[in-house]
Structure formats: structure tokens, C-alpha cells
Design an enzyme around this catalytic site. Structure first.
Site, PDB file in Angstrom:
ATOM      1  N   LYS A 151     -68.870 -10.405   1.503  1.00  0.00           N
ATOM      2  CA  LYS A 151     -68.206 -11.766   1.228  1.00  0.00           C
ATOM      3  C   LYS A 151     -69.100 -13.165   1.231  1.00  0.00           C
ATOM      4  O   LYS A 151     -69.807 -12.958   2.335  1.00  0.00           O
ATOM      5  CB  LYS A 151     -66.672 -11.894   1.985  1.00  0.00           C
ATOM      6  CG  LYS A 151     -65.870 -12.875   1.468  1.00  0.00           C
ATOM      7  CD  LYS A 151     -64.529 -12.893   2.403  1.00  0.00           C
ATOM      8  CE  LYS A 151     -65.034 -13.310   3.826  1.00  0.00           C
ATOM      9  NZ  LYS A 151     -63.634 -13.480   4.850  1.00  0.00           N
ATOM     10  N   LYS A 202     -64.163 -10.176  13.114  1.00  0.00           N
ATOM     11  CA  LYS A 202     -64.736 -11.340  13.783  1.00  0.00           C
ATOM     12  C   LYS A 202     -64.728 -10.993  15.375  1.00  0.00           C
ATOM     13  O   LYS A 202     -65.998 -11.668  15.911  1.00  0.00           O
ATOM     14  CB  LYS A 202     -63.783 -12.441  13.677  1.00  0.00           C
ATOM     15  CG  LYS A 202     -63.619 -13.100  12.477  1.00  0.00           C
ATOM     16  CD  LYS A 202     -62.899 -14.485  12.667  1.00  0.00           C
ATOM     17  CE  LYS A 202     -62.829 -15.068  11.321  1.00  0.00           C
ATOM     18  NZ  LYS A 202     -62.011 -16.333  11.068  1.00  0.00           N
ATOM     19  N   LYS A 221     -69.621 -18.865   5.513  1.00  0.00           N
ATOM     20  CA  LYS A 221     -70.336 -19.624   6.027  1.00  0.00           C
ATOM     21  C   LYS A 221     -70.986 -19.095   7.388  1.00  0.00           C
ATOM     22  O   LYS A 221     -72.087 -19.821   7.860  1.00  0.00           O
ATOM     23  CB  LYS A 221     -69.540 -20.949   6.576  1.00  0.00           C
ATOM     24  CG  LYS A 221     -68.152 -20.829   7.189  1.00  0.00           C
ATOM     25  CD  LYS A 221     -67.490 -21.891   7.399  1.00  0.00           C
ATOM     26  CE  LYS A 221     -66.058 -21.777   7.070  1.00  0.00           C
ATOM     27  NZ  LYS A 221     -65.035 -22.753   6.913  1.00  0.00           N
TER      28      LYS A 221
HETATM   29  P1  TYM Z   1     -60.858 -19.954   5.910  1.00  0.00           P
HETATM   30  O1  TYM Z   1     -60.943 -21.528   6.647  1.00  0.00           O
HETATM   31  O2  TYM Z   1     -61.881 -18.888   6.542  1.00  0.00           O
HETATM   32  O3  TYM Z   1     -60.945 -20.254   4.476  1.00  0.00           O
HETATM   33  C1  TYM Z   1     -60.260 -21.173   3.763  1.00  0.00           C
HETATM   34  C2  TYM Z   1     -59.759 -20.484   2.261  1.00  0.00           C
HETATM   35  O4  TYM Z   1     -60.914 -20.053   1.581  1.00  0.00           O
HETATM   36  C3  TYM Z   1     -60.722 -18.682   1.228  1.00  0.00           C
HETATM   37  N1  TYM Z   1     -61.934 -18.107   1.086  1.00  0.00           N
HETATM   38  C4  TYM Z   1     -62.500 -17.048   0.127  1.00  0.00           C
HETATM   39  N2  TYM Z   1     -61.990 -16.990  -1.263  1.00  0.00           N
HETATM   40  C5  TYM Z   1     -62.807 -16.448  -1.883  1.00  0.00           C
HETATM   41  N3  TYM Z   1     -63.742 -15.880  -1.616  1.00  0.00           N
HETATM   42  C6  TYM Z   1     -64.569 -16.019  -0.449  1.00  0.00           C
HETATM   43  N4  TYM Z   1     -65.719 -15.536  -0.359  1.00  0.00           N
HETATM   44  C7  TYM Z   1     -63.698 -16.710   0.439  1.00  0.00           C
HETATM   45  N5  TYM Z   1     -64.055 -16.933   1.719  1.00  0.00           N
HETATM   46  C8  TYM Z   1     -62.865 -18.007   2.129  1.00  0.00           C
HETATM   47  C9  TYM Z   1     -59.794 -18.059   2.158  1.00  0.00           C
HETATM   48  O5  TYM Z   1     -59.140 -16.862   1.858  1.00  0.00           O
HETATM   49  C10 TYM Z   1     -58.610 -19.144   2.591  1.00  0.00           C
HETATM   50  O6  TYM Z   1     -57.810 -19.417   1.742  1.00  0.00           O
HETATM   51  N6  TYM Z   1     -56.740 -18.068   8.313  1.00  0.00           N
HETATM   52  C11 TYM Z   1     -57.302 -19.051   7.360  1.00  0.00           C
HETATM   53  C12 TYM Z   1     -56.726 -20.263   7.456  1.00  0.00           C
HETATM   54  C13 TYM Z   1     -55.429 -20.843   7.586  1.00  0.00           C
HETATM   55  C14 TYM Z   1     -54.367 -20.442   6.633  1.00  0.00           C
HETATM   56  C15 TYM Z   1     -53.005 -20.971   7.365  1.00  0.00           C
HETATM   57  C16 TYM Z   1     -54.238 -20.244   5.490  1.00  0.00           C
HETATM   58  C17 TYM Z   1     -54.662 -20.916   8.734  1.00  0.00           C
HETATM   59  N7  TYM Z   1     -53.599 -21.139   8.596  1.00  0.00           N
HETATM   60  C18 TYM Z   1     -51.962 -20.956   6.553  1.00  0.00           C
HETATM   61  C19 TYM Z   1     -53.277 -20.425   4.744  1.00  0.00           C
HETATM   62  C20 TYM Z   1     -51.788 -20.544   5.463  1.00  0.00           C
HETATM   63  C21 TYM Z   1     -58.727 -18.910   6.978  1.00  0.00           C
HETATM   64  O7  TYM Z   1     -59.466 -18.702   8.106  1.00  0.00           O
HETATM   65  O8  TYM Z   1     -59.168 -19.824   6.099  1.00  0.00           O
END
Ligand code: TYM
Length: 342
Positions: free
Chosen positions: A203, A119, A206
Site C-alpha cells: 500500500k 502496526k 506515509k
Molecule cells: P489514515 O489517516 O491512515 O488515512 C486517511 C484516509 O486515507 C485512506 N488511505 C488510502 N486510500 C487509498 N489508498 C491508500 N494507499 C491509502 N492510504 C490511506 C484511508 O483509508 C483513510 O480513509 N483510522 C483512520 C482515521 C479515522 C477515521 C475515523 C476514518 C479515525 N476515525 C472515523 C473514518 C471515520 C486512519 O488511520 O486513516
């Protein structure tokens, strides 16, 4: 799945309100959130607005993005009567516990985080300090609830390992064995890493400039079909066995998406489709995706027509979240030796 000591089976997961959800978020995370809501767990799902602001968010759009994410959660099947749905900044224990964890985690641990490297890109020095210590806030999200199970996509695995390391070090440093549980990552299903429809080695995300690379949960039936029709493939027919997907990232991705949407295993999909051309497979995949994804957008619009009701649901969710997290924070402060006024 492994049992986790004396702690109740409690699920926590979070999603950033930083734009539309896509099929990767849905298949990798939110679909599993809904399933776990119906299983034998207490489920807590969070819109992580404090994580979103580790990179610039337009203040005028952030509130809308939070409400849109709440609407998307409910449109996908999360039910505020069954799960706690809330917004991170409305439960102050997250930020307070994150500070304690900033003092427990080591700089060397943060330096190993691959997501920060991705990032921050070539300009790490100009990244926010928040982006750097993002994983400590994520650990706080989970551990403020003594959550035991965390459903996420594959890309969050390293952050969950760090969460375990923080829990272990805290319990050791403050002589509190078992106080914070060692969380169990739930990275399951055929689509824990959904790839871009334009490049099977990247991957689905967004932040990809090409909208054709992803299916958004707000896409209508025509957009979904078009994106699958235009998805990159190779010229070979589908293989008969999983080993035939080696070295064919686009084929593997489409088979994984089909498997996850249909609730079948990838091997089962190949048993059905092996030897057939993408020209036959893609329309079947498009029909399946339209059937599963297109209704979500309509349901989202219905929730968004009443933003006051969304705010009420998030307010009620935050009260329930605070009732769990504040006593855990109190106990943490006490263990650390901090005085509390209340
Ligand atoms: P975020 O907002 O980027 O994504 C949310 C969830 O979607 C999953 N994900 C994917 N799974 C499969 N294929 C993909 N291409 C893909 N893109 C995203 C992510 O793995 C995630 O589960 N750091 C986390 C948010 C967070 C969190 C937490 C998660 C903050 N605190 C505590 C669990 C527990 C994040 O940025 O997810």
C-alpha cells in the site's frame, strides 16, 4: 446507496495528522470528502489527533501537523462554510464515548483487527494500549454524530465493520433499537487502495522509507513527474481489457491512478491506452497528476501563512461538532445508567 433508518444522511470521516498526506489519502478519501460535501449530505471531517498519539508523536511537531492537515483539507476543496472541519481532541465526546465502547466491544473483536497486527508488528506487547483499542475510538468518532455514511479507503473496511458490531451490541445491550445507526462504508472509485510506486503489492503509505514510493500532496511538479517516470512497471504494453491486469500489480495501480485522476473508469482507460507502452502512458499520467496535485501545495502554503486563521476555523468547527455530539453523549450516558451533573 442504502438509506439508513430514521437517521439523517450525515457523513463523518477522519484523517490522522501524522505527516504529509499522499496520493492514496487523496484519491481514497479526501477527493470523495469534497464530492460528498457538494451532494445531499451533512458533512463532518475530523483531524484525528487522539488516534495519531497511539504511536509516538513529537509534541513540538504535532500542533504543526494538525494545522498542516487542516490546510491540506481546505487546499483540496473542503470548505468550512459547507462542512464541519475540526480537531478530534477539541470535542471531548469522542474520548468519553470511546470509553463506553471499550466496555461494549469484546477483546476477541480487537484481536481480529489486521491493522493492529500490521502496526504493532512483531512487538505487540510493547505497543500502546491506545493502539489496541484504536477501533473503539474510531467507532466513537462516527457514532458520536449518529453518522450514516463514512467515506474511506479500502484499508478501513474492517474498522467500519467493527463500528457496526459495536452499534448493534450497544443497541441490544441497552434496549435502544436504532439508537446508533448501522453505518454505511463508502469505499468507492477507481483508487480505494493506491499502491506504492516502487512495489505494486504494498500500500502507498506515509511510513514507507522510500519517498519515491508515494506522491505527497506537497510535492512540486518536478517531483511528481520524476516519481511517475521512476515508478516500477513490467515490460509488457498495457492490456486491452481489465482481465489483462491480473498478476500485473504495478500496471493495475498506474491504470487505477490514471482512472481516478481523470474521473474515468479503468476499463475506459484501457480502451484508450490498451496495446501502448508505458513509455507513452507515463508522461500522460505525469501530466494529469501534475495538473491535479501540484496546485494543492501552493494553496496549502497560502493557508499556512495565517495559522491564527486556521485555529479560528478549527475552533468554530469544534463548537459546531460539540453541539451535535454532546446531546448524543448525554443520551448515551442516560441509556447506560450514568448520572450527569449538568
Ligand atoms: P489514515 O489517516 O491512515 O488515512 C486517511 C484516509 O486515507 C485512506 N488511505 C488510502 N486510500 C487509498 N489508498 C491508500 N494507499 C491509502 N492510504 C490511506 C484511508 O483509508 C483513510 O480513509 N483510522 C483512520 C482515521 C479515522 C477515521 C475515523 C476514518 C479515525 N476515525 C472515523 C473514518 C471515520 C486512519 O488511520 O486513516
Amino acid at each position: 446507496m442504502a438509506e439508513t433508518g430514521a437517521h439523517a444522511r450525515r457523513v463523518f470521516s477522519g484523517v490522522q495528522p501524522s505527516g504529509n498526506l499522499h496520493l492514496g489519502n487523496y484519491l481514497g478519501a479526501v477527493k470523495r470528502f469534497v464530492e460528498m460535501q457538494e451532494e445531499d449530505y451533512e458533512t463532518i471531517y475530523c483531524m484525528v489527533d487522539l488516534h495519531a498519539i497511539t504511536v509516538w508523536q513529537d509534541p513540538a511537531q504535532l500542533k504543526t501537523a494538525i494545522r498542516e492537515l487542516a490546510a491540506a483539507f481546505m487546499a483540496c476543496g473542503l470548505d468550512p462554510e459547507k462542512s464541519i472541519l475540526f480537531n478530534q481532541s477539541q470535542a471531548p465526546a469522542h474520548a468519553q464515548l470511546a470509553w463506553i465502547f471499550n466496555c461494549v466491544a469484546r477483546i476477541g473483536w480487537m484481536n481480529r483487527m489486521t491493522q493492529f497486527k500490521e502496526k504493532s508488528g512483531k512487538n505487540a506487547e510493547a505497543s500502546s494500549l491506545g493502539l489496541y483499542c484504536y477501533p473503539a475510538l474510531m467507532a466513537a468518532d462516527i457514532l458520536a454524530y449518529h453518522a450514516t455514511h463514512v467515506p474511506v479507503g479500502e484499508d478501513q473496511k474492517q474498522h467500519l465493520e467493527l463500528t457496526r458490531d459495536i452499534a448493534i451490541k450497544f443497541n441490544n445491550d441497552f434496549s435502544a433499537p436504532g439508537f446508533f445507526p448501522e453505518v454505511e462504508p463508502v469505499i468507492e472509485g477507481a483508487a480505494t487502495r493506491v499502491m506504492s510506486l516502487r512495489d505494486g503489492t504494498k500500500k502507498m503509505s506515509k511510513s514507507d522509507p522510500s519517498d519515491l514510493s508515494r506522491i505527497n500532496l506537497t510535492d512540486d511538479a518536478d517531483a511528481i513527474s520524476k516519481k511517475i517516470r521512476k515508478a516500477k512497471t513490467d515490460p509488457e504494453p498495457l492490456p486491452e481489457a481489465l482481465s489483462g491486469l491480473d498478476g500485473r500489480p504495478e500496471a493495475r495501480n498506474l491504470v487505477g491512478i490514471y482512472a481516478a485522476l481523470s474521473g474515468k473508469g479503468a476499463a475506459e482507460v484501457l480502451a484508450e491506452w490498451g496495446g501502448r507502452e508505458f513509455s507513452a502512458f507515463k508522461p500522460a499520467l505525469a501530466d494529469l497528476a501534475v495538473e491535479m496535485v501540484a496546485p494543492i501545495a501552493g494553496r496549502m502554503r497560502a493557508y499556512l501563512a495565517d495559522p491564527g486563521e486556521i485555529d479560528r476555523i478549527l475552533g468554530a468547527g469544534a463548537m459546531k461538532a460539540r453541539a451535535i455530539s454532546e446531546p448524543i453523549l448525554e443520551k448515551t450516558y442516560d441509556l447506560v445508567g450514568l448520572l450527569r451533573s449538568a
